[in-house]
Scaffold this motif. Structure first.
Motif, PDB file in Angstrom:
ATOM      1  N   SER A 129       5.495   0.242   7.536  1.00 42.16           N
ATOM      2  CA  SER A 129       5.022  -1.020   8.108  1.00 42.16           C
ATOM      3  C   SER A 129       6.154  -1.716   8.847  1.00 42.16           C
ATOM      4  O   SER A 129       7.338  -1.499   8.564  1.00 42.16           O
ATOM      5  N   ARG A 131       3.945  -1.024   3.578  1.00 36.68           N
ATOM      6  CA  ARG A 131       3.193   0.221   3.496  1.00 36.68           C
ATOM      7  C   ARG A 131       4.196   1.365   3.308  1.00 36.68           C
ATOM      8  O   ARG A 131       5.146   1.481   4.062  1.00 36.68           O
ATOM      9  N   TRP A 159       0.853  -1.185   0.000  1.00 38.66           N
ATOM     10  CA  TRP A 159       0.000   0.000   0.000  1.00 38.66           C
ATOM     11  C   TRP A 159       0.892   1.239   0.000  1.00 38.66           C
ATOM     12  O   TRP A 159       1.969   1.218   0.574  1.00 38.66           O
TER      13      TRP A 159
END
Length: 457
Positions: free
Chosen positions: A359, A367, A309
């Motif tokens: 992350s 992330r 992401w």
């Protein structure tokens, strides 16, 4: 000059010959006869009628996907007009038409409540999603009609509710219709800018309004027959479901036919995987694989699987918050890992962006947070997005090896960010992408307002 024959050729906006004027040599009196030669093939009455509704210079003045989109757009507008009449009849029943106990004042107050709710929703929606309407214009164009159709359903359901609940239902329907207006209007403006090839945006919008006027008129004429024949509840719902199904399907086909030339997040991902395989895709190739509704910020692998992401950050403060070790509540300041921050800045000192992996190392997917520096261009945004894709792929492939190396999560993330680069690929294919028809100047990657930063030291 007197012995020469002069010839003048007249062309229309598309370059077609409309007439040829030939002057004969001068006679003894200094006069010259001019003959007018018309082309053998002239436009029929039907073609001239179409010219009233098509942009000047069609088909050369618009993109190749214009006519297919307009056909489906006209069909959806026709079915929507008829469905709108069915829902309007239900609304009139809800406000008391035919009921002797109904008050005109109550109906007026309900109208005011609906308008107020719709306008407030318009302001809030434009504030929250305004910057993402252009990059994701295809999604919001279809979403607008989904919201509109849901409003039709609520209108038809409203007579079945008690009056207090009916007010809430109709107000919510007005909110959905207002959101549809904002999303559809903004997305339509972006699509019109895409279609206009000769800088004829104003004229294209004017002709589009002419098309909508005729289609809406035809829809109202057909709808007047439908509402006359369809009177029972069962027939009304059967007709409404059929019309809404046609409406949504023609809208889906309309946005699916559009091949946008700007690189938004999804298209940038698809182009990246094609370039990795040595192929330079055209906008039409990517459009066939593009999802209309896509999760915001998702990074997908070559097979469409989720690998991470990513987001463009709206505030530089988030860069420090990700590295925050201790917060000082009394002063509002906080302590950060200075060594890691210095290494991160060093890694991206030659770039106009900074990427931070937010992350934890043991999370299944990476992330990323992208922070843009002052002077960052569209190509810098594309480079940052592609680099996040490359790091996510490398992280996925090397996850097991990194665990055996005993490297900490932060060190491993820094190593991946430092060693993974897409600069060579971007420099190699930038000219080919432009030649393939991609617009690399329009920034469609940032879906929210992002700040820029400068660094020193």
């Amino acid at each position: 000059m007197s012995g020469k024959r002069l010839e003048f050729t007249e062309h229309d906006e598309a370059g077609n010959v409309t007439a040829t004027y030939i002057s004969s040599p001068e006679n003894s009196e200094g006069m010259s006869r001019v003959d007018v030669i018309l082309p053998e093939k002239t436009k029929s009455v039907g073609q001239r009628l179409l010219d009233v509704f098509l942009p000047v210079g069609y088909p050369h003045s618009v993109t190749d996907d214009y006519i297919e989109y307009q056909i489906y757009d006209s069909l959806q507008a026709f079915s929507s007009s008829i469905a709108g009449l069915l829902s309007s009849r239900a609304v009139l029943s809800s406000v008391g038409v035919g009921d002797s106990s109904a008050s005109p004042t109550a109906a007026l107050l309900l109208s005011i409540l609906q308008e107020s709710a719709g306008r407030i929703a318009t302001i809030l929606f434009a504030h929250r999603f305004g910057t993402s309407l252009e990059p994701e214009c295809k999604m919001y164009r279809l979403l607008a009609d989904v919201l509109n159709d849901f409003a039709f359903v609520l209108d038809c359901l409203s007579p079945a509710f008690p009056k207090p609940v009916r007010i809430v239902v109709l107000s919510f329907s007005s909110v959905l219709r207002a959101l549809c207006g904002v999303a559809a209007g903004s997305a339509k403006a972006s699509l019109s800018a895409h279609f206009a090839r000769w800088g004829n945006l104003g004229e294209l919008n004017a002709k589009d309004s002419s098309q909508e006027t005729v289609i809406s008129l035809m829809g109202m004429l057909a709808g007047s027959l439908v509402v006359s024949w369809v009177t029972s509840q069962t027939a009304t719902w059967a007709a409404l479901i059929l019309l809404l199904s046609i409406h949504l399907e023609t809208n889906r086909r309309a946005v699916r036919s559009v091949s946008m030339r700007t690189l938004n997040r999804q298209r940038a991902t698809l182009v990246y995987h094609q370039l990795r395989q040595g192929r330079v895709p055209k906008p039409e190739d990517v459009s066939s694989r593009e999802r209309i509704f896509e999760k915001d910020g998702i990074l997908r692998g070559a097979q469409g699987e989720t690998i991470g992401w990513c987001s463009f950050q709206s505030s530089i403060k988030r860069l420090f918050e990700y590295q925050k070790v201790q917060e000082h509540s009394t002063t509002g300041s906080f302590s950060v890992d200075a060594q890691f921050l210095a290494k991160l800045m060093k890694t991206f000192e030659q770039e106009r962006y900074i990427i931070n992996i937010t992350s934890a190392y043991n999370e299944p997917q990476c992330r990323f947070a992208i922070f843009l520096k002052q002077g960052a261009t569209t190509l810098d945004c594309v480079s940052a997005w592609w680099r996040c894709l490359a790091v996510a792929e490398a992280e996925k492939a090397a996850r097991g090896k990194a665990a055996s190396d005993g490297a900490s999560g932060s060190d491993r993330h820094l190593m991946l960010l430092r060693e993974t680069t897409v600069r060579a690929m971007q420099e190699k294919y930038i000219g080919d992408l432009t030649a393939a028809g991609w617009d690399l100047e329009g920034n469609a990657l940032e879906t929210r307002s992002s700040m820029r930063m400068t660094t020193s030291g």
